[in-house]
Enzyme design. Structure first.
Site, PDB file in Angstrom:
ATOM      1  N   GLU A  53      16.213  16.817  22.114  1.00 40.24           N
ATOM      2  CA  GLU A  53      16.847  16.044  23.191  1.00 40.24           C
ATOM      3  C   GLU A  53      17.732  14.934  22.631  1.00 40.24           C
ATOM      4  OE1 GLU A  53      16.984  16.814  26.231  1.00 40.24           O
ATOM      5  OE2 GLU A  53      15.247  18.080  26.645  1.00 40.24           O
ATOM      6  N   ARG A  67      21.802  14.994  23.286  1.00 38.29           N
ATOM      7  CA  ARG A  67      22.321  13.935  24.159  1.00 38.29           C
ATOM      8  C   ARG A  67      22.960  12.804  23.353  1.00 38.29           C
ATOM      9  NH1 ARG A  67      18.719  14.009  29.637  1.00 38.29           N
ATOM     10  NH2 ARG A  67      17.616  15.921  29.202  1.00 38.29           N
ATOM     11  N   GLU A 113      24.346  24.140  34.619  1.00 34.89           N
ATOM     12  CA  GLU A 113      24.726  25.432  34.022  1.00 34.89           C
ATOM     13  C   GLU A 113      25.579  26.317  34.927  1.00 34.89           C
ATOM     14  OE1 GLU A 113      21.797  23.983  33.739  1.00 34.89           O
ATOM     15  OE2 GLU A 113      21.436  23.793  31.584  1.00 34.89           O
TER      16      GLU A 113
HETATM   17  C1  DMJ Z   1      20.666  19.753  29.248  1.00 37.43           C
HETATM   18  O1  DMJ Z   1      20.000  18.761  28.572  1.00 37.43           O
HETATM   19  C2  DMJ Z   1      21.260  20.769  28.310  1.00 37.43           C
HETATM   20  O2  DMJ Z   1      22.237  21.499  28.962  1.00 37.43           O
HETATM   21  C3  DMJ Z   1      20.221  21.717  27.750  1.00 37.43           C
HETATM   22  O3  DMJ Z   1      20.799  22.732  26.966  1.00 37.43           O
HETATM   23  C4  DMJ Z   1      19.437  22.352  28.865  1.00 37.43           C
HETATM   24  N1  DMJ Z   1      18.908  21.379  29.784  1.00 37.43           N
HETATM   25  C5  DMJ Z   1      19.774  20.344  30.292  1.00 37.43           C
HETATM   26  C6  DMJ Z   1      20.555  20.702  31.533  1.00 37.43           C
HETATM   27  O4  DMJ Z   1      19.989  21.559  32.403  1.00 37.43           O
END
Ligand code: DMJ
Length: 461
Positions: free
Chosen positions: A125, A129, A369
């Site tokens: 994460e 991020r 997504e």
């Molecule tokens: C985000 O943190 C990223 O896109 C990750 O790959 C999947 N989960 C979340 C969004 O849904």
């Protein structure tokens, strides 16, 4: 490398389409594209919603990771804030031309982000991020403070890879480098190539990319010799699979995404070979056509036995990946399923049984997504179908998720009750893809960047 930094400074303006003066977002300048002009007001609306979300973060959660919009309180992932929302939102605001907002995020990050706290964090994460956000911020804005933070953070996170197999542990202590979480999954092992590769390019230190790639190659070698699929749980100390359910869902998704994108971003032919071979396996064993509609389900990784006909909000990224890999036919077909999933209740659910069309998990976390794939499909086909699809997605976000003090996740799309969280990816990804879908193509030159999995654009060199 010094030479490289100079060159980068000179080139920064030209690579991002809009140019340094505009900082992106000047749709009216796009005289040539009359169709896009029709959608410019929608791009403006998305920008206003981003401003609204950000202003509420500023008012009620300034200095923290995220906003809880219903209670108007801040939310932090760990004992100390890592400024998830400002880092995640910076490049979106920059691209939208929200100069004052981007500047305030930048100031906050450069003045107060600390990446040396004595706390154990999710290396996945924090990589996608924070590291991705800082790298993209540097490439857009040019302030070396972003790169210094990214390098410091990368040097701390990379300690997670010190396992007997070279595949990273799930958690690493930012201060001590102590690791934990030997039971991991492909997504948390294989979603570092883009960030570490960019760090390598920007610092000249090849160890970042080498380390991330070694982990991915090791994981790939552990695929089932019979089907070529990977499972959903692997022990990074022994290399043994502990969960053998295969899918393109959460826990696996961005491992595939990064094989494809590392090839596109760095021209890495090994990654292309791993992507090509994985795609054959995924299409052969996981795709499932029901009444003419294409889905991707869950199978046992060694036998290909059907486990569950499940698909959900996270799986929706795959239509965009298919489009990027050149398979527009399957991409279109899967995006039609994504649209169907969204329309079932008015917002997409976290998990759907695509055979019965029963919603198995109705949560909606403000995920990006589906809009992301819509953006890719429009880019590759120029079919207005995707502009209209995206319009519907955006309008339902406003209808169901907008609250008085920010955007809220939805507890269950069957009753649309709000949940008290506005995830940082809503600002990093969901609204960014919506904006880029409707805005002038001059906002960002699609061919010059690859988005990391948190939608942070990284420059192709
Ligand atoms: C985000 O943190 C990223 O896109 C990750 O790959 C999947 N989960 C979340 C969004 O849904």
């Amino acid at each position: 490398m010094r030479k490289h930094f100079l060159a980068l400074g000179l080139l920064l303006c030209g690579f991002w389409g809009a140019g340094c003066h505009h900082r992106g977002g000047d749709q009216s300048a796009d005289q040539k594209d009359s169709l896009r002009a029709e959608y410019a007001p929608l791009a403006d609306s998305v920008k206003e919603e981003l401003r609204f979300a950000w202003n509420n973060y500023v008012r009620y959660a300034w200095g923290h990771d995220a906003l809880r919009p219903l209670s108007r309180t801040p939310y932090d992932w760990y004992a100390h804030s890592l400024l998830m929302t400002p880092v995640d939102a910076f490049d979106t605001m920059w691209l939208m031309g929200l100069t004052a907002e981007a500047d305030s995020a930048k100031q906050l990050v450069l003045d107060s982000l600390r990446v040396d706290y004595h706390m154990s964090v999710s290396q996945f994460e924090v990589t996608i991020r924070l590291l991705g956000g800082l790298l993209s911020a540097y490439e857009l804005d040019g302030d070396k403070g972003f790169l210094r933070l990214a390098t410091d953070l990368g040097n701390r996170l990379i300690k997670a890879f010190r396992s007997p197999t070279g595949m990273p542990y799930r958690f690493v202590n930012l201060a001590t480098g102590a690791v934990s979480g030997k039971r991991s999954n492909p997504a948390e092992i294989g979603t570092m190539l883009l960030e570490y590769g960019t760090l390598t390019q920007l610092t000249g230190d090849s160890s970042y990319y080498k380390t991330a790639k070694k982990a991915v190659v090791t994981l790939f070698k552990h695929r089932s010799p019979r089907t070529g699929l990977v499972g959903s749980g692997i022990n990074v100390e022994t290399g043994q699979w502990e969960q053998t359910e295969s899918s393109i869902s959460g826990g696996i998704d961005s491992y595939y995404e990064y094989l494809l994108k590392a090839w596109k971003l760095f021209g890495d032919e090994d990654c292309k070979r791993m992507w090509d071979s994985s795609l054959v396996a995924v299409n052969r064993y996981l795709s499932d056509t029901v009444g003419g509609t294409l889905w991707y389900g869950h199978r046992q990784m060694d036998t290909g036995t059907v486990l569950q006909p499940l698909y959900g909000a996270l799986d929706a990224f795959f239509a965009g990946a298919l489009a990027m890999s050149g398979d527009t036919i399957r991409a279109r077909s899967l995006q039609a399923s994504n649209d169907k999933m969204w329309r079932l209740a008015g917002l997409e659910p976290e998990l759907l049984n695509y055979r019965t069309m029963h919603i198995e998990n109705g949560y909606y976390a403000l995920r990006p997504e589906n809009l992301e794939s819509c953006y890719y499909l429009y880019h590759y086909t120029k079919d207005t179908l995707y502009l209209n699809m995206g319009r519907n997605f955006f309008e339902s976000l406003v209808r169901y998720c907008r609250t008085a003090h920010g955007y809220a996740a939805i507890k269950d799309v069957r009753n649309m009750l709000p949940d008290d969280l506005m995830e940082s990816f809503f600002l990093a990804e969901t609204l960014k893809y919506a904006y880029l879908l409707f805005a002038s193509e001059k906002t960002l030159d699609f061919n010059q960047v690859i988005f990391n999995t948190e939608a942070h654009p990284l420059r192709i060199r």
